[in-house]
Design a protein around this motif. Structure first.
Motif, PDB file in Angstrom:
ATOM      1  N   SER A   1      57.879  36.414  29.227  1.00  0.00           N
ATOM      2  CA  SER A   1      56.776  35.953  28.596  1.00  0.00           C
ATOM      3  C   SER A   1      56.430  36.981  27.784  1.00  0.00           C
ATOM      4  O   SER A   1      55.691  38.032  27.805  1.00  0.00           O
ATOM      5  CB  SER A   1      55.659  35.490  29.678  1.00  0.00           C
TER       6      SER A   1
ATOM      7  N   ARG B   1      55.786  30.771  25.202  1.00  0.00           N
ATOM      8  CA  ARG B   1      55.498  32.197  24.800  1.00  0.00           C
ATOM      9  C   ARG B   1      54.311  32.621  24.279  1.00  0.00           C
ATOM     10  O   ARG B   1      53.829  31.611  23.760  1.00  0.00           O
ATOM     11  CB  ARG B   1      56.722  32.422  23.437  1.00  0.00           C
ATOM     12  N   ARG B   2      53.790  33.666  24.101  1.00  0.00           N
ATOM     13  CA  ARG B   2      52.344  34.250  23.910  1.00  0.00           C
ATOM     14  C   ARG B   2      52.265  33.905  22.275  1.00  0.00           C
ATOM     15  O   ARG B   2      53.112  34.384  21.513  1.00  0.00           O
ATOM     16  CB  ARG B   2      52.258  35.553  24.146  1.00  0.00           C
TER      17      ARG B   2
ATOM     18  N   ARG C   1      50.262  35.250  19.010  1.00  0.00           N
ATOM     19  CA  ARG C   1      49.764  36.413  18.808  1.00  0.00           C
ATOM     20  C   ARG C   1      48.091  36.301  18.388  1.00  0.00           C
ATOM     21  O   ARG C   1      47.784  35.155  17.680  1.00  0.00           O
ATOM     22  CB  ARG C   1      50.332  37.250  17.847  1.00  0.00           C
TER      23      ARG C   1
ATOM     24  N   CYS D   1      46.348  32.321  29.753  1.00  0.00           N
ATOM     25  CA  CYS D   1      46.955  33.006  30.725  1.00  0.00           C
ATOM     26  C   CYS D   1      46.456  34.368  31.115  1.00  0.00           C
ATOM     27  O   CYS D   1      46.661  34.989  32.325  1.00  0.00           O
ATOM     28  CB  CYS D   1      48.383  32.899  30.650  1.00  0.00           C
ATOM     29  N   ASP D   2      46.022  35.167  30.208  1.00  0.00           N
ATOM     30  CA  ASP D   2      45.534  36.227  30.303  1.00  0.00           C
ATOM     31  C   ASP D   2      44.327  36.349  29.656  1.00  0.00           C
ATOM     32  O   ASP D   2      44.215  36.121  28.339  1.00  0.00           O
ATOM     33  CB  ASP D   2      46.485  37.176  29.775  1.00  0.00           C
TER      34      ASP D   2
ATOM     35  N   THR E   1      55.081  32.156  32.152  1.00  0.00           N
ATOM     36  CA  THR E   1      54.051  33.322  31.939  1.00  0.00           C
ATOM     37  C   THR E   1      53.848  34.299  33.017  1.00  0.00           C
ATOM     38  O   THR E   1      53.230  35.205  32.820  1.00  0.00           O
ATOM     39  CB  THR E   1      52.495  32.489  31.936  1.00  0.00           C
TER      40      THR E   1
ATOM     41  N   LEU F   1      47.121  29.069  23.175  1.00  0.00           N
ATOM     42  CA  LEU F   1      47.421  30.604  23.098  1.00  0.00           C
ATOM     43  C   LEU F   1      49.210  30.603  23.727  1.00  0.00           C
ATOM     44  O   LEU F   1      49.654  31.885  23.791  1.00  0.00           O
ATOM     45  CB  LEU F   1      46.757  31.414  24.325  1.00  0.00           C
ATOM     46  N   ARG F   2      49.443  29.730  24.035  1.00  0.00           N
ATOM     47  CA  ARG F   2      51.146  29.622  24.185  1.00  0.00           C
ATOM     48  C   ARG F   2      51.854  28.665  23.468  1.00  0.00           C
ATOM     49  O   ARG F   2      51.336  27.493  23.473  1.00  0.00           O
ATOM     50  CB  ARG F   2      51.422  29.459  25.773  1.00  0.00           C
TER      51      ARG F   2
ATOM     52  N   ASP G   1      44.372  38.265  26.216  1.00  0.00           N
ATOM     53  CA  ASP G   1      44.562  37.573  24.881  1.00  0.00           C
ATOM     54  C   ASP G   1      43.331  37.024  24.549  1.00  0.00           C
ATOM     55  O   ASP G   1      43.186  36.484  23.248  1.00  0.00           O
ATOM     56  CB  ASP G   1      45.662  36.437  25.137  1.00  0.00           C
TER      57      ASP G   1
END
Length: 609
Positions: free
Chosen positions: A608, A351-352, A354, A401-402, A524, A345-346, A405
């Motif tokens: 991020s 970077r995120r 999508r 990280c989230d 992040t 996911l990164r 997401d």
């Protein structure tokens, strides 16, 4: 002129924003009957029978002429007259021998737009193009606003037409639901089928499809109850037995026929020649993680669980989260025959990535068409959930990280498994199993290094090996980095490797191979928190931190300092220690984080995304 009959009567002239539908019921009836027969002559007698229920008064012909005159004036339809049929040169209401004829393009009437759509949907369904058939049937249904001619008084002709149009709408609705079932979307249609089956207890189509939807959701007992209720109502109200088709479905469910679990057709889930396997191969063997590996594989391979197995692996950067997730996923892959999906996911810079990009990768592996892959994130997520509802798919998501997401990427089926490698402490589900990794014990560090290079090089320099293991602070990522250096330089001893690590720890070097991982974790964080974190890593700030110390060093409030320290603890960069005298925690950097102090001046500034 445009006329809509699939709901309350609407009629528009040149201005499509102004509804000119007449108020008088007999004028509305006249308009509706002429529109439904556009291009054909409607005899005077048929019009009068419609308006006066086969009992027209003596003044009926004069009244009909008045209604037609009102329509011509209201919609500027002219008054052409000839001995033959009126040519369809535009919207005209002509008088011909024995009746009236309205010439109106077919696409100006919603009924005439709906019927070709439904015919096309039926052809697409026959060709097993269920996704397109569903879309076409949906487009036809969207033309309906209510029951056809709902606010028009109906004589014999319009009543017969209203019945026909009702059947047309029902047919489109049935076809759309059938297409949904073929596409594996039984979760989405369950509510519709339940309502329909309740309203029409002897409608075998509704009962059959409700049984199918329930069975595919692993609710066999409820599906069988639907059959029993239908059988009783059909016997009571009609004096009949269920049809052979409904009885055959009941028998197949009693026999647990696995064919009932699979939607039919070439556009359903998992149409690829082989089940997708996106898992990368593990790069290194596991040492010192046997207990954690056994725990994860027991959860993922345990078929006694009623809910979807979900494991979250977290820990300090460099502790080997990704490797552990991959080892576990490969060990249990046989329990997930419909596919093993993997995504980070990164990206390498933190970077995120999508969710839509990841979903398209997943769905492409499961057999989605290019048209389906053009959907937006929400629809892609719904499609992924629908397809995985009946599959046994393992999904491995790394660098999470989230939770926001993560949510669109989770499969829905109880037979699916999920493994998450996380850079932060996450709450995903109360049933999730959390595995947190710390540094390896010192003996395991020695074993990892010793097993990575020829034995004579470690036995000749045991003290150097111990020094090198200590520099790695229990982090498998660091241990493998120095082992790789020893393999590339076979003339080095462990002591020389340790000297190289000590000499190469400047701002622009990463001898232990872990600094990039810490930077990705820091990337992040929100920009302000990231800047404050690098400030805390400055040489003048103590290793043991309290909110008061951090506030003084950073020039912020005690509360903001405490929030920052907790945020860094959630990201596995700090660990909380026992309570201080004032009731607050103290914190210290996780092993291996402090070397980042040398990079204070080169702290990354990218946000991020």
């Amino acid at each position: 002129m445009r006329v809509n009959l699939l709901g309350p009567l609407q009629a528009y002239g040149d201005d499509h924003r102004v509804d000119l539908a007449p108020a008088a019921q007999k004028v509305r009836q006249t308009l509706a009957l002429l529109v439904l027969n556009a291009g054909r002559v409607v005899p005077f007698g048929q019009l009068m029978d419609e308006l006066w229920d086969n009992d027209p008064p003596a003044s009926a012909h004069t009244a009909l002429q008045t209604y037609v005159y009102q329509l011509r004036k209201r919609f500027s339809l002219g008054n052409p007259r000839s001995g033959g049929a009126v040519r369809a040169a535009g919207p005209l209401l002509g008088t011909v021998d024995g009746g009236y004829q309205l010439s109106l393009p077919a696409d100006h009437v919603d009924v005439f737009r709906c019927e070709p759509l439904l015919a096309r949907a039926r052809a697409e369904f026959r060709d097993d193009d269920f996704a397109q058939a569903r879309d076409t049937a949906t487009a036809a249904l969207q033309l309906w606003r209510d029951d056809a001619l709902v606010d028009v008084r109906k004589g014999p002709a319009l009543q017969a037409e209203a019945v026909r149009l009702k059947e047309l709408r029902t047919s489109a609705h049935h076809l759309r639901i059938e297409a949904d079932l073929h596409l594996g979307r039984h979760h989405e249609v369950l509510g519709e089928l339940t309502s329909m089956a309740g309203r029409e207890p002897t409608n075998e189509w509704a009962q059959r499809n409700l049984m199918t939807a329930l069975y595919r959701m692993d609710r066999r007992a409820e599906a069988l109850q639907v059959y029993q209720r239908a059988r009783e109502r059909i016997a009571t109200e009609l004096g009949l037995d269920p049809s052979p088709e409904l009885q055959a479905l009941h028998t197949a469910m009693l026999a647990s026929d696995e064919q009932l679990l699979r939607p039919a057709g070439r556009l359903t889930a998992v149409t690829a020649a082989r089940a997708p396997c996106h898992l990368p191969a593990p790069r290194e063997r596991l040492i010192g993680r046997a207990g954690q590996l056994a725990r994860i594989t027991a959860v993922l391979a345990g078929r006694a669980r009623a809910d979807r197995p979900l494991v979250i692996v977290g820990g300090v950067p460099g502790t080997g989260k990704s490797e552990l997730c991959l080892h576990a996923a490969h060990q249990v892959s046989g329990h997930y025959p419909d596919g093993r999906l993997y995504a980070r996911l990164r990206d390498g810079a933190g970077r995120r990535v999508r969710p839509a990009e990841i979903l398209r990768s997943f769905l492409r592996g499961l057999g989605a068409t290019e048209e389906q892959l053009r959907l937006g994130t929400t629809d892609l997520s719904l499609l992924f959930r629908s397809w995985t509802a009946d599959l046994r798919v393992l999904v491995v998501l790394d660098d999470v990280c989230d939770v926001r997401d993560l949510t669109p990427l989770l499969p829905s089926g109880g037979g699916c498994g999920v493994v998450i490698g996380s850079r932060r402490r996450l709450f995903v589900s109360s049933s999730a199993v959390h595995v947190e990794l710390a540094g390896l014990p010192f003996d395991d560090c020695l074993h990892l290094l010793a097993s990575s290079v020829p034995s004579h090089r470690t036995t000749m320099d045991p003290e150097g090996l111990r020094q090198l293991a200590g520099l790695c602070r229990g982090l498998p990522g660091a241990l493998f980095a120095v082992a790789s250096q020893l393999r590339r330089r076979p003339h080095w001893t462990a002591r020389q490797a340790a000297a190289w690590v000590l000499a190469s720890g400047g701002a622009d070097s990463d001898p232990l191979g872990v600094r990039a991982g810490f930077d990705r974790t820091l990337a992040t964080l929100p920009a302000e928190s990231r800047s404050l974190a690098y400030a805390l890593l400055s040489p003048g700030v103590p290793d043991r931190l309290t909110p008061a110390l951090a506030a003084a060093a950073l020039g912020i409030s005690d509360q903001r300092a405490e929030d920052l320290l907790e945020e860094l603890a959630e990201s596995y960069l700090l660990r909380a220690r026992p309570l201080c005298v004032n009731g607050r925690f103290s914190y210290e950097w996780e092993p291996g984080v402090r070397p980042l102090a040398a990079r204070q001046s080169s702290a990354p500034t990218t946000c991020s995304a």
